[in-house]
Design an enzyme around this catalytic site. Structure first.
Site, PDB file in Angstrom:
ATOM      1  N   ARG A 173     -32.922  92.909  25.873  1.00 59.90           N
ATOM      2  CA  ARG A 173     -31.900  93.708  25.176  1.00 59.90           C
ATOM      3  C   ARG A 173     -32.570  94.515  24.069  1.00 59.90           C
ATOM      4  O   ARG A 173     -32.361  94.285  22.889  1.00 59.90           O
ATOM      5  CB  ARG A 173     -30.789  92.795  24.712  1.00 59.90           C
ATOM      6  CG  ARG A 173     -30.142  92.148  25.921  1.00 59.90           C
ATOM      7  CD  ARG A 173     -28.945  91.376  25.586  1.00 59.90           C
ATOM      8  NE  ARG A 173     -27.756  92.095  26.008  1.00 59.90           N
ATOM      9  CZ  ARG A 173     -26.537  91.617  25.902  1.00 59.90           C
ATOM     10  NH1 ARG A 173     -26.340  90.450  25.353  1.00 59.90           N
ATOM     11  NH2 ARG A 173     -25.510  92.301  26.312  1.00 59.90           N
TER      12      ARG A 173
ATOM     13  N   GLN B 170     -31.980  99.526  27.252  1.00 55.93           N
ATOM     14  CA  GLN B 170     -30.529  99.585  27.096  1.00 55.93           C
ATOM     15  C   GLN B 170     -29.823 100.147  28.340  1.00 55.93           C
ATOM     16  O   GLN B 170     -28.768  99.659  28.725  1.00 55.93           O
ATOM     17  CB  GLN B 170     -30.202 100.481  25.898  1.00 55.93           C
ATOM     18  CG  GLN B 170     -29.123  99.899  25.024  1.00 55.93           C
ATOM     19  CD  GLN B 170     -29.153 100.508  23.627  1.00 55.93           C
ATOM     20  OE1 GLN B 170     -29.842 101.500  23.386  1.00 55.93           O
ATOM     21  NE2 GLN B 170     -28.405  99.932  22.727  1.00 55.93           N
TER      22      GLN B 170
ATOM     23  N   ASP C  29     -29.053  97.513  31.135  1.00 58.36           N
ATOM     24  CA  ASP C  29     -28.435  96.271  30.693  1.00 58.36           C
ATOM     25  C   ASP C  29     -27.041  96.080  31.311  1.00 58.36           C
ATOM     26  O   ASP C  29     -26.036  96.525  30.761  1.00 58.36           O
ATOM     27  CB  ASP C  29     -28.366  96.306  29.159  1.00 58.36           C
ATOM     28  CG  ASP C  29     -27.808  95.033  28.561  1.00 58.36           C
ATOM     29  OD1 ASP C  29     -27.497  94.093  29.309  1.00 58.36           O
ATOM     30  OD2 ASP C  29     -27.678  94.996  27.323  1.00 58.36           O
TER      31      ASP C  29
ATOM     32  N   SER D  50     -24.317  94.197  29.108  1.00 59.55           N
ATOM     33  CA  SER D  50     -23.557  94.999  28.146  1.00 59.55           C
ATOM     34  C   SER D  50     -22.506  95.856  28.840  1.00 59.55           C
ATOM     35  O   SER D  50     -21.360  95.914  28.399  1.00 59.55           O
ATOM     36  CB  SER D  50     -24.494  95.903  27.343  1.00 59.55           C
ATOM     37  OG  SER D  50     -25.217  95.141  26.431  1.00 59.55           O
TER      38      SER D  50
ATOM     39  N   TYR E 109     -28.759  87.213  18.700  1.00 66.44           N
ATOM     40  CA  TYR E 109     -27.681  86.392  19.250  1.00 66.44           C
ATOM     41  C   TYR E 109     -27.238  85.346  18.229  1.00 66.44           C
ATOM     42  O   TYR E 109     -27.954  85.055  17.266  1.00 66.44           O
ATOM     43  CB  TYR E 109     -28.156  85.653  20.506  1.00 66.44           C
ATOM     44  CG  TYR E 109     -28.263  86.536  21.724  1.00 66.44           C
ATOM     45  CD1 TYR E 109     -27.130  86.985  22.387  1.00 66.44           C
ATOM     46  CD2 TYR E 109     -29.502  86.905  22.225  1.00 66.44           C
ATOM     47  CE1 TYR E 109     -27.232  87.788  23.504  1.00 66.44           C
ATOM     48  CE2 TYR E 109     -29.617  87.712  23.340  1.00 66.44           C
ATOM     49  CZ  TYR E 109     -28.475  88.153  23.981  1.00 66.44           C
ATOM     50  OH  TYR E 109     -28.563  88.947  25.086  1.00 66.44           O
TER      51      TYR E 109
HETATM   52  P1  NAD Z   1     -22.720  87.058  23.669  1.00 69.77           P
HETATM   53  O1  NAD Z   1     -21.922  87.434  24.880  1.00 69.77           O
HETATM   54  O2  NAD Z   1     -23.850  86.106  23.807  1.00 69.77           O
HETATM   55  O3  NAD Z   1     -21.694  86.432  22.582  1.00 69.77           O
HETATM   56  C1  NAD Z   1     -20.523  87.104  22.206  1.00 69.77           C
HETATM   57  C2  NAD Z   1     -20.333  86.968  20.727  1.00 69.77           C
HETATM   58  O4  NAD Z   1     -19.946  85.627  20.394  1.00 69.77           O
HETATM   59  C3  NAD Z   1     -21.571  87.259  19.886  1.00 69.77           C
HETATM   60  O5  NAD Z   1     -21.298  88.330  19.014  1.00 69.77           O
HETATM   61  C4  NAD Z   1     -21.823  85.959  19.141  1.00 69.77           C
HETATM   62  O6  NAD Z   1     -22.333  86.164  17.823  1.00 69.77           O
HETATM   63  C5  NAD Z   1     -20.427  85.375  19.105  1.00 69.77           C
HETATM   64  N1  NAD Z   1     -20.332  83.937  18.791  1.00 69.77           N
HETATM   65  C6  NAD Z   1     -21.127  82.921  19.199  1.00 69.77           C
HETATM   66  N2  NAD Z   1     -20.699  81.750  18.687  1.00 69.77           N
HETATM   67  C7  NAD Z   1     -19.608  82.021  17.952  1.00 69.77           C
HETATM   68  C8  NAD Z   1     -18.717  81.218  17.200  1.00 69.77           C
HETATM   69  N3  NAD Z   1     -18.871  79.906  17.094  1.00 69.77           N
HETATM   70  N4  NAD Z   1     -17.689  81.831  16.568  1.00 69.77           N
HETATM   71  C9  NAD Z   1     -17.518  83.171  16.663  1.00 69.77           C
HETATM   72  N5  NAD Z   1     -18.326  83.984  17.374  1.00 69.77           N
HETATM   73  C10 NAD Z   1     -19.359  83.416  18.009  1.00 69.77           C
HETATM   74  O7  NAD Z   1     -23.259  88.330  22.902  1.00 69.77           O
HETATM   75  P2  NAD Z   1     -23.311  89.871  23.302  1.00 69.77           P
HETATM   76  O8  NAD Z   1     -21.970  90.462  23.185  1.00 69.77           O
HETATM   77  O9  NAD Z   1     -23.975  90.005  24.619  1.00 69.77           O
HETATM   78  O10 NAD Z   1     -24.269  90.476  22.172  1.00 69.77           O
HETATM   79  C11 NAD Z   1     -24.801  89.714  21.119  1.00 69.77           C
HETATM   80  C12 NAD Z   1     -25.661  90.574  20.218  1.00 69.77           C
HETATM   81  O11 NAD Z   1     -26.637  91.314  20.918  1.00 69.77           O
HETATM   82  C13 NAD Z   1     -24.886  91.606  19.456  1.00 69.77           C
HETATM   83  O12 NAD Z   1     -25.509  91.750  18.201  1.00 69.77           O
HETATM   84  C14 NAD Z   1     -25.112  92.854  20.215  1.00 69.77           C
HETATM   85  O13 NAD Z   1     -24.897  93.996  19.417  1.00 69.77           O
HETATM   86  C15 NAD Z   1     -26.545  92.671  20.595  1.00 69.77           C
HETATM   87  N6  NAD Z   1     -26.895  93.492  21.747  1.00 69.77           N
HETATM   88  C16 NAD Z   1     -27.975  94.329  21.649  1.00 69.77           C
HETATM   89  C17 NAD Z   1     -28.302  95.132  22.726  1.00 69.77           C
HETATM   90  C18 NAD Z   1     -29.469  96.076  22.676  1.00 69.77           C
HETATM   91  O14 NAD Z   1     -30.070  96.240  21.658  1.00 69.77           O
HETATM   92  N7  NAD Z   1     -29.798  96.689  23.796  1.00 69.77           N
HETATM   93  C19 NAD Z   1     -27.568  95.100  23.895  1.00 69.77           C
HETATM   94  C20 NAD Z   1     -26.475  94.226  23.957  1.00 69.77           C
HETATM   95  C21 NAD Z   1     -26.167  93.409  22.871  1.00 69.77           C
END
Ligand code: NAD
Length: 376
Positions: free
Chosen positions: A124, A129, A132, A135, A232
């Site tokens: 990620r 990007q 992915d 996402s 994460y």
């Molecule tokens: P994910 O599907 O693993 O989790 C979803 C969300 O649940 C996350 O935001 C996580 O912090 C939250 N979470 C976990 N435990 C929790 C709890 N106990 N209570 C409340 N919330 C909780 O995550 P995701 O949506 O795939 O993405 C996570 C991170 O990665 C984000 O910061 C996102 O912006 C980043 N990301 C970056 C890229 C990139 O740079 N290419 C791409 C995708 C995601």
């Protein structure tokens, strides 16, 4: 069966067989863009459910065949879902699909000397990007979760005034403000709800607020902010999870629509809503739990079922992107095309160079040998 120029790598696309799966891994327009570098064989009907018929693939320059031809004749086989046993390519071939979290599948494919480029392993990073799928599909799931929830609610989401009076907008919260949660927040805002968000990662506050939603603050100093590796969330202790549930329950008691998306990569989903919280919530409220596949964020979530507890409906859809198969496939296919374009060096082979961070991440867990698939 010859599927094109013999100096090009042959890429096959399989139809999906999992119940309810309507997406296709590559759509005709993306195949058209890759055709100078590869020959394509598509299983007949692979794109039908997503709105792409065999003729569109032929017009893009692909050939149509049976599943066994795809498995037998193609150097690389592409599909959305992890393959069933009868959908496994032959020895030395490469498979591109989801399934990176399934150790049994990994072991099975390794024993058959199939190189599995699991799409969950695409790093990620900014560079990757465009590749992915997690996402792109999470964004669709976040959007669809609000529509599903809105349909199940007995409440209106927007404020509405008629001659009979004014109805206040519904209150919505997204627990977990990653890709899916932020998209759910944006969608609920567009539909006129009063929108809230919560995440254990402090960085999520600004993102929630930038969408015009209110970030829920938890005043318990015994609960750690939970940012772990790679941006994460970090898994919390049982005690911290229990404290978080209690702190969230007062907020949840005021909500009509709750979308839960909280996940910890490779771990069971954190439990955010238990029977005690449900006892405080309003009858008629709806919870859409997008973490159903990894155990759910709600104690009563059952995958792909709707369960009613204390008059609160708890939905656990595990594949919302498939319900929007056309656009979900467009995104998925665009991600796969970017990945293939990156890996196809020149026109003859899939270049899996361990010094490239994207290839290295995809090859994690593979045998160190046999890392390139030569053209037939
Ligand atoms: P994910 O599907 O693993 O989790 C979803 C969300 O649940 C996350 O935001 C996580 O912090 C939250 N979470 C976990 N435990 C929790 C709890 N106990 N209570 C409340 N919330 C909780 O995550 P995701 O949506 O795939 O993405 C996570 C991170 O990665 C984000 O910061 C996102 O912006 C980043 N990301 C970056 C890229 C990139 O740079 N290419 C791409 C995708 C995601």
């Amino acid at each position: 069966m010859s599927i094109g120029r013999s100096d090009l790598i042959n890429i096959g696309v399989l139809a999906e067989r999992a119940a309810g799966e309507r997406r296709v891994a590559l759509i005709p327009s993306d195949i058209g863009k890759l055709i100078p570098k590869a020959g394509f064989l598509i299983e007949s009907g692979a794109g039908r459910e997503a709105g792409f018929d065999d003729n569109a693939y032929v017009a893009a320059g692909a050939r149509i065949g049976d599943s066994w031809q795809v498995l037998e004749d193609c150097d690389v086989v592409v599909k959305v879902r992890p393959p069933g046993r009868s959908e496994t390519p032959g020895e030395g071939r490469t498979l591109i699909s989801l399934g990176g979290h399934d150790p049994n599948l990994g072991e099975f494919l390794r024993k058959r000397s199939v190189i599995h480029l699991a799409l969950e392993r695409v790093p990620r990073t900014t560079r990757a990007q465009t590749m992915d799928v997690l996402s792109s599909q999470a964004a669709i799931a976040g959007y669809a979760s609000v529509l599903e929830g809105a349909r199940a609610l007995d409440f209106l989401l927007p404020m509405l005034t008629t001659a009979g009076g004014t109805i206040k907008p519904a209150r919505m919260i997204a627990l977990g403000a990653g890709v899916a949660g932020l998209q759910a927040i944006a969608t609920a805002r567009r539909l006129g709800a009063v929108v809230h968000g919560f995440d254990v990662r402090p960085a999520a506050r600004e993102q929630v607020e930038s969408l015009g939603a209110k970030f829920i603050s938890i005043d318990d100093t015994n609960i750690d902010a939970g940012e772990g590796a790679g941006g994460y969330a970090r898994e919390q202790s049982r005690d911290q999870q229990a404290r978080l549930r209690r702190a969230l329950s007062a907020h949840l008691a005021t909500m009509q629509l709750v979308i839960t998306t909280a996940q910890i990569p490779g771990r069971p989903a954190p439990l955010l809503i238990d029977h005690e919280t449900l006892g405080m919530m309003q009858p008629g409220a709806v919870i859409v739990d997008l973490a159903a596949e990894t155990g759910g964020n709600c104690e009563f979530t059952r995958p792909d079922e709707t369960v009613t507890v204390n008059g609160i409906r708890i939905m656990g859809p595990t594949n919302l992107p498939s319900r929007l198969a056309r656009d979900a496939s467009r995104f998925f296919s665009s991600n796969v095309r970017s990945l293939l374009a990156h890996l196809l060096e020149g026109s003859g082979r899939l270049n899996l160079d361990a010094s490239d961070p994207i290839s290295a991440a995809l090859l994690a867990g593979q045998q160190p040998t046999n890392t390139s698939a030569a053209a037939a």
